[in-house]
Motif scaffolding. Structure first.
Motif, PDB file in Angstrom:
ATOM      1  N   VAL A  64      -0.579  -4.890  -9.109  1.00  0.00           N
ATOM      2  CA  VAL A  64      -1.210  -4.552  -7.822  1.00  0.00           C
ATOM      3  C   VAL A  64      -1.459  -5.801  -6.977  1.00  0.00           C
ATOM      4  O   VAL A  64      -1.468  -5.725  -5.740  1.00  0.00           O
ATOM      5  N   PHE A  65      -1.625  -6.966  -7.617  1.00  0.00           N
ATOM      6  CA  PHE A  65      -1.998  -8.161  -6.844  1.00  0.00           C
ATOM      7  C   PHE A  65      -0.878  -8.607  -5.893  1.00  0.00           C
ATOM      8  O   PHE A  65      -1.150  -8.818  -4.709  1.00  0.00           O
ATOM      9  N   PRO A  66       0.372  -8.730  -6.364  1.00  0.00           N
ATOM     10  CA  PRO A  66       1.436  -9.040  -5.387  1.00  0.00           C
ATOM     11  C   PRO A  66       1.671  -7.914  -4.389  1.00  0.00           C
ATOM     12  O   PRO A  66       2.057  -8.166  -3.238  1.00  0.00           O
ATOM     13  N   PHE A  67       1.393  -6.676  -4.805  1.00  0.00           N
ATOM     14  CA  PHE A  67       1.538  -5.545  -3.878  1.00  0.00           C
ATOM     15  C   PHE A  67       0.555  -5.686  -2.713  1.00  0.00           C
ATOM     16  O   PHE A  67       0.915  -5.495  -1.538  1.00  0.00           O
ATOM     17  N   ILE A  68      -0.688  -6.035  -3.026  1.00  0.00           N
ATOM     18  CA  ILE A  68      -1.705  -6.216  -1.983  1.00  0.00           C
ATOM     19  C   ILE A  68      -1.273  -7.339  -1.028  1.00  0.00           C
ATOM     20  O   ILE A  68      -1.368  -7.204   0.196  1.00  0.00           O
ATOM     21  N   SER A  69      -0.770  -8.430  -1.601  1.00  0.00           N
ATOM     22  CA  SER A  69      -0.317  -9.549  -0.743  1.00  0.00           C
ATOM     23  C   SER A  69       0.808  -9.108   0.177  1.00  0.00           C
ATOM     24  O   SER A  69       0.843  -9.476   1.358  1.00  0.00           O
ATOM     25  N   GLU A  70       1.721  -8.314  -0.351  1.00  0.00           N
ATOM     26  CA  GLU A  70       2.847  -7.863   0.477  1.00  0.00           C
ATOM     27  C   GLU A  70       2.375  -6.915   1.582  1.00  0.00           C
ATOM     28  O   GLU A  70       2.896  -6.949   2.698  1.00  0.00           O
ATOM     29  N   LEU A  71       1.384  -6.085   1.277  1.00  0.00           N
ATOM     30  CA  LEU A  71       0.801  -5.232   2.333  1.00  0.00           C
ATOM     31  C   LEU A  71       0.246  -6.103   3.461  1.00  0.00           C
ATOM     32  O   LEU A  71       0.460  -5.825   4.641  1.00  0.00           O
ATOM     33  N   CYS A  72      -0.469  -7.159   3.076  1.00  0.00           N
ATOM     34  CA  CYS A  72      -1.036  -8.077   4.078  1.00  0.00           C
ATOM     35  C   CYS A  72       0.082  -8.751   4.869  1.00  0.00           C
ATOM     36  O   CYS A  72       0.006  -8.864   6.103  1.00  0.00           O
ATOM     37  N   ASN A  73       1.128  -9.195   4.165  1.00  0.00           N
ATOM     38  CA  ASN A  73       2.266  -9.843   4.842  1.00  0.00           C
ATOM     39  C   ASN A  73       2.879  -8.934   5.897  1.00  0.00           C
ATOM     40  O   ASN A  73       3.359  -9.385   6.924  1.00  0.00           O
ATOM     41  N   ARG A  74       2.858  -7.621   5.598  1.00  0.00           N
ATOM     42  CA  ARG A  74       3.468  -6.666   6.522  1.00  0.00           C
ATOM     43  C   ARG A  74       2.520  -6.237   7.643  1.00  0.00           C
ATOM     44  O   ARG A  74       2.822  -5.313   8.400  1.00  0.00           O
ATOM     45  N   GLY A  75       1.373  -6.871   7.717  1.00  0.00           N
ATOM     46  CA  GLY A  75       0.481  -6.645   8.853  1.00  0.00           C
ATOM     47  C   GLY A  75      -0.492  -5.494   8.689  1.00  0.00           C
ATOM     48  O   GLY A  75      -1.149  -5.093   9.660  1.00  0.00           O
ATOM     49  N   TYR A  76      -0.613  -4.955   7.479  1.00  0.00           N
ATOM     50  CA  TYR A  76      -1.591  -3.892   7.272  1.00  0.00           C
ATOM     51  C   TYR A  76      -2.993  -4.475   7.123  1.00  0.00           C
ATOM     52  O   TYR A  76      -3.166  -5.582   6.594  1.00  0.00           O
ATOM     53  N   GLU A  77      -3.968  -3.713   7.590  1.00  0.00           N
ATOM     54  CA  GLU A  77      -5.379  -4.013   7.297  1.00  0.00           C
ATOM     55  C   GLU A  77      -5.657  -3.328   5.958  1.00  0.00           C
ATOM     56  O   GLU A  77      -5.488  -2.117   5.831  1.00  0.00           O
ATOM     57  N   VAL A  78      -6.043  -4.102   4.962  1.00  0.00           N
ATOM     58  CA  VAL A  78      -6.071  -3.579   3.591  1.00  0.00           C
ATOM     59  C   VAL A  78      -7.498  -3.529   3.056  1.00  0.00           C
ATOM     60  O   VAL A  78      -8.238  -4.522   3.099  1.00  0.00           O
ATOM     61  N   LEU A  79      -7.870  -2.355   2.539  1.00  0.00           N
ATOM     62  CA  LEU A  79      -9.158  -2.170   1.859  1.00  0.00           C
ATOM     63  C   LEU A  79      -8.884  -1.940   0.384  1.00  0.00           C
ATOM     64  O   LEU A  79      -7.976  -1.179   0.029  1.00  0.00           O
TER      65      LEU A  79
END
Ligand code: SF4
Length: 215
Positions: free
Chosen positions: A80-95
C-alpha cells in the motif's frame, strides 16, 4: 504490483472534516484488529488481488480527485505504501483511514492521516501504536475516537490532554458507534467538555443505511 481489495467505489465522504465531499474509496482486505463494534467485518477475509493499474483506471473513470484508502486496515498490506505515493504523484488528494495499530512511518508525507485511537470499549485499546501520535501534523491530520459508552469519552479526554492533541492535529473527531442508545448523552457530554472536538456521525449510514455496501 497489486493489492488485495474488498471494494472500490465512488460515494460521499461520510466522516471527518471532509464529510459531505464526493470521494472515491479504495477498501483493502484484512485487519489484524478485532474491535467489538467493527462495522466492516466483511473486509477481514476474501477480497481480490487487483493491480495498481486497474485500480487507477477505475479511479480515473470516477473522475474524483479526493481518494480515501481504507479497510480493514489499509496499512497492513506492505504494497500500500508505494500505491499511496503513486496516488499522490497522480495529483489525487489522499486520505488514509487507519485503525492505529500499524505504524504510519512509511506513509507518503503528501497523504493525510485519519488515525483511530482505540478506546477501552473497543476491546483493542492495548494495541494502540502510540508513536503514531508523534507523527501527526497540525495542518492536515485528524484523530478519531469511536465511543461505545460514556466511559470512552473520559478515556478520550485523558488522551487528548496527555498528548496535547488539540495543538497537534487539524481535527479531533468523537464518533459514537452508529445506532448507540445514549447518543444524546454523548452529545451533551461533548458540548460540556470545553474541548475543540467535532461530533462525527457517519453520514453515509444516514443516507444509505447502516448495512449498505459500496457507498
Ligand atoms: S481496526 Fe477497523 S477494520 Fe479493524 S477491527 Fe477495528 S474497526 Fe474493524
Amino acid at each position: 504490483m497489486d493489492l488485495r481489495i474488498t471494494e472500490i467505489f465512488l460515494s460521499i465522504q461520510g466522516e471527518s472534516s471532509h464529510a459531505g465531499r464526493p470521494c472515491s474509496f479504495v477498501r483493502l482486505t484484512g485487519c489484524p484488529m478485532r474491535c467489538v463494534w467493527c462495522d466492516s467485518e466483511y473486509t477481514f477475509y476474501g477480497g481480490e488481488r487487483i493491480t495498481y493499474e486497474d485500480i487507477f483506471e477505475k479511479l480515473e473513470e470516477f473522475g474524483c480527485k479526493l481518494v480515501e484508502v481504507t479497510g480493514g486496515e489499509p496499512l497492513a498490506q506492505k504494497n500500500v505504501f508505494p500505491f499511496i505515493s503513486e496516488l499522490c504523484n497522480r495529483g489525487y488528494e489522499v486520505l488514509i483511514e487507519t485503525g492505529g495499530f500499524v505504524s504510519t512511518e512509511n506513509v507518503d508525507q503528501r497523504a493525510s492521516i485519519i488515525l483511530d485511537i482505540k478506546c477501552p470499549e473497543s476491546g483493542e485499546a492495548e494495541r494502540n501504536h502510540w508513536p503514531n501520535l508523534d507523527r501527526l501534523r497540525k495542518e492536515r491530520d485528524e484523530v478519531k475516537f469511536v465511543i461505545a459508552r460514556l466511559g470512552d469519552c473520559e478515556f478520550a479526554k485523558e488522551i487528548i490532554d496527555k498528548h496535547q492533541l488539540t495543538d497537534r492535529v487539524k481535527e479531533i473527531l468523537i464518533s459514537p458507534v452508529h445506532g448507540i442508545e445514549n447518543l444524546q448523552q454523548i452529545a451533551e457530554e461533548i458540548s460540556r467538555s470545553g474541548l475543540p472536538v467535532r461530533l462525527n456521525l457517519q453520514l453515509h449510514k444516514y443516507i444509505w443505511g447502516a448495512d449498505a455496501r459500496g457507498v
